[in-house]
Design a protein around this motif. Sequence first.
Motif, PDB file in Angstrom:
ATOM      1  N   ALA A  40      -4.169  13.130  -5.430  1.00  0.00           N
ATOM      2  CA  ALA A  40      -2.840  13.096  -4.831  1.00  0.00           C
ATOM      3  C   ALA A  40      -1.985  14.260  -5.307  1.00  0.00           C
ATOM      4  O   ALA A  40      -1.240  14.861  -4.518  1.00  0.00           O
ATOM      5  N   ALA A  56      -2.194   2.932  -9.415  1.00  0.00           N
ATOM      6  CA  ALA A  56      -3.174   3.621  -8.582  1.00  0.00           C
ATOM      7  C   ALA A  56      -4.397   2.722  -8.456  1.00  0.00           C
ATOM      8  O   ALA A  56      -4.614   1.838  -9.292  1.00  0.00           O
ATOM      9  N   PRO A  57      -5.187   2.904  -7.429  1.00  0.00           N
ATOM     10  CA  PRO A  57      -6.398   2.090  -7.297  1.00  0.00           C
ATOM     11  C   PRO A  57      -7.472   2.523  -8.289  1.00  0.00           C
ATOM     12  O   PRO A  57      -7.595   3.703  -8.621  1.00  0.00           O
ATOM     13  N   HIS A  94      -8.430  10.410  -8.194  1.00  0.00           N
ATOM     14  CA  HIS A  94      -8.161  10.999  -6.884  1.00  0.00           C
ATOM     15  C   HIS A  94      -7.262  12.222  -7.023  1.00  0.00           C
ATOM     16  O   HIS A  94      -6.899  12.604  -8.146  1.00  0.00           O
ATOM     17  N   ASN A 129      -6.614   2.240   1.517  1.00  0.00           N
ATOM     18  CA  ASN A 129      -5.734   2.871   0.538  1.00  0.00           C
ATOM     19  C   ASN A 129      -5.996   4.361   0.374  1.00  0.00           C
ATOM     20  O   ASN A 129      -5.248   5.048  -0.301  1.00  0.00           O
ATOM     21  N   VAL A 159     -11.039   4.446  -4.708  1.00  0.00           N
ATOM     22  CA  VAL A 159     -10.379   4.836  -3.474  1.00  0.00           C
ATOM     23  C   VAL A 159     -11.301   4.531  -2.304  1.00  0.00           C
ATOM     24  O   VAL A 159     -12.437   4.992  -2.259  1.00  0.00           O
ATOM     25  N   THR A 187      -3.264   7.089  -1.018  1.00  0.00           N
ATOM     26  CA  THR A 187      -3.609   7.400  -2.401  1.00  0.00           C
ATOM     27  C   THR A 187      -3.868   8.884  -2.589  1.00  0.00           C
ATOM     28  O   THR A 187      -3.416   9.495  -3.556  1.00  0.00           O
ATOM     29  N   ASN A 188      -4.579   9.488  -1.649  1.00  0.00           N
ATOM     30  CA  ASN A 188      -4.941  10.902  -1.753  1.00  0.00           C
ATOM     31  C   ASN A 188      -3.998  11.819  -0.991  1.00  0.00           C
ATOM     32  O   ASN A 188      -4.176  13.027  -0.997  1.00  0.00           O
ATOM     33  N   PHE A 191       1.209   2.426  -4.363  1.00  0.00           N
ATOM     34  CA  PHE A 191       0.256   3.536  -4.399  1.00  0.00           C
ATOM     35  C   PHE A 191       0.977   4.822  -4.024  1.00  0.00           C
ATOM     36  O   PHE A 191       2.009   4.822  -3.372  1.00  0.00           O
ATOM     37  N   GLY A 192       0.430   5.958  -4.428  1.00  0.00           N
ATOM     38  CA  GLY A 192       1.039   7.236  -4.111  1.00  0.00           C
ATOM     39  C   GLY A 192       2.276   7.545  -4.913  1.00  0.00           C
ATOM     40  O   GLY A 192       3.090   8.377  -4.506  1.00  0.00           O
ATOM     41  N   ASN A 240       0.825  -1.204   0.000  1.00  0.00           N
ATOM     42  CA  ASN A 240       0.000   0.000   0.000  1.00  0.00           C
ATOM     43  C   ASN A 240       0.861   1.257   0.000  1.00  0.00           C
ATOM     44  O   ASN A 240       0.440   2.312  -0.482  1.00  0.00           O
ATOM     45  N   TYR A 260      -3.923  11.698 -12.114  1.00  0.00           N
ATOM     46  CA  TYR A 260      -4.617  10.644 -11.368  1.00  0.00           C
ATOM     47  C   TYR A 260      -6.102  10.753 -11.699  1.00  0.00           C
ATOM     48  O   TYR A 260      -6.771  11.678 -11.235  1.00  0.00           O
TER      49      TYR A 260
END
Length: 500
Positions: free
Chosen positions: A465, A75-76, A463, A83, A79, A87-88, A69-70, A65, A460
């Motif tokens: 990020a 990326a998922p 989301h 996560n 969201v 992620t955000n 991610f990030g 995770n 993204y």
Amino acid sequence: MKKLIILLLLIGFAGCDEFLEEDVRGIISPNNFYNSDTEAIQAANGLYNTFQSNNLYGQWQGISNFTYFGADVIAPSRVFGGNAAITNYTLTETNYANAYTVWRELFRVVGDANAVIVNVRDNENLSAAVRNQVIGESLFMRAFAYYHLTVLWGDVPFYTDNLALGEVAVLGRTDLKTIRTAMIGDLQRVESENLLPGSHSAPGDLGRLTVWAAKMLRAKYLLWEEDWAGARDACVDIINNSPHRLMDTFDQVFDINNLYNDEVIWGLDYLKDVENTNRTDSFNPRLRDEPKDSGQRNALRNALADRGEEFNGFGLAVPLPAVYENFPDEDLRKPLSCINEYLGFELKFFYMPKLWNLDFVNSPRGNHGEWRVIYRLADAYLMAAEAENELGGPTNAYQYINEVRERAYEPDQPLAALSQDEFRTALIDERKWELAGEDDRRYDLIRWGILVETVQNTVYPRHDANINIQSHHVLLPIPAEEIELNPALLEADPTNNGYR
């Protein structure tokens, strides 16, 4: 570990509900355990088992995770829950869910490894061979735990003795450079004292650590320390002297029928119905999302069934536009790294099929028996290339990066005539294409000092990020629960990595 059934010790290695909750010193001792080679090996197996747990490597909600991610590769597709914070980039001391369990389980490995080392060294009940192996594995596992801890949190509590609970509970944070220097020394000891073998031949031992895994971990530490010569030498030793080789084609590396192949230096093996994993399910598509034309769903289901396959995963981890829009079309790795078509059906999402396992008969959802690669030889080549370039430019670095690219292109497209900066940029991309989805990317971006700018410049679709990320997000905050137990964790840094 093919056929290596990991044994959880019933005492001492049992899970704790809280970090620092119980003192295992004296619970496992030569008086009631470690009386034979078998018992000592079981103790080492407990360390493998902790890393195989869902809180670390068993599923995406563990370490993955915070590694893929990030960043700018994975990326998922949606969201939610565990996560969302990474992620955000909405992390706080209390809302980042499974990061607390990652912290707790990594320190569990540290404490357990310390206990094993104390109880095995100088233990005359054990053969010299087993004593060396168990100490070598414990030193590696402790260093592996501290590798993740220092990347994710920076300065953390550090101890290598089998301390009493009261002593551990008041430890403050130790400078990460001190920790890394000590762990590099431990890994050098593993190598110089021949504590781990160069290979394993017994089928039941194929997943156990070797000296080459220790050398890989040491090389990674050395890159963080910018010891370019040390990292280069370690990687070149692996390339030239280990029994490992690059597979002839990229798809062979990820062949689910031969995942323990010559390129793999170390990984974690999950046995169906024993110590299974659902990490693959995060990459496997889910039929409720696919295909893009929902009216063809039954036809897709039938086409999959004819092959003994199902889209029965979570459909969660998907490539970002930065991958599928920029991956070179002539690169042979692309069809295994980002596709949006399967069996003639156009898909709603892009996926990374190199990490799929659609075999629902032998490897059903939530019960995958499969090999999860941690280190492979291509990574050693790319680390050698990076270190060589930093030492003196690309002249001696081409041989390593082009060895990886030779497999990736037909006809060959070797790099040449680049400046040091141009090579550095090419290396950043090459690691993205070669190691996409393999738990390295976010760590790499942090190590290169470009995480924030990379995220800010990445699109993204689902989301924010790129809008939310700030400089303090490079590290995670120490969990509030830990600070309540041990206020000393704030003494060296009252801001808690900038989150206060």
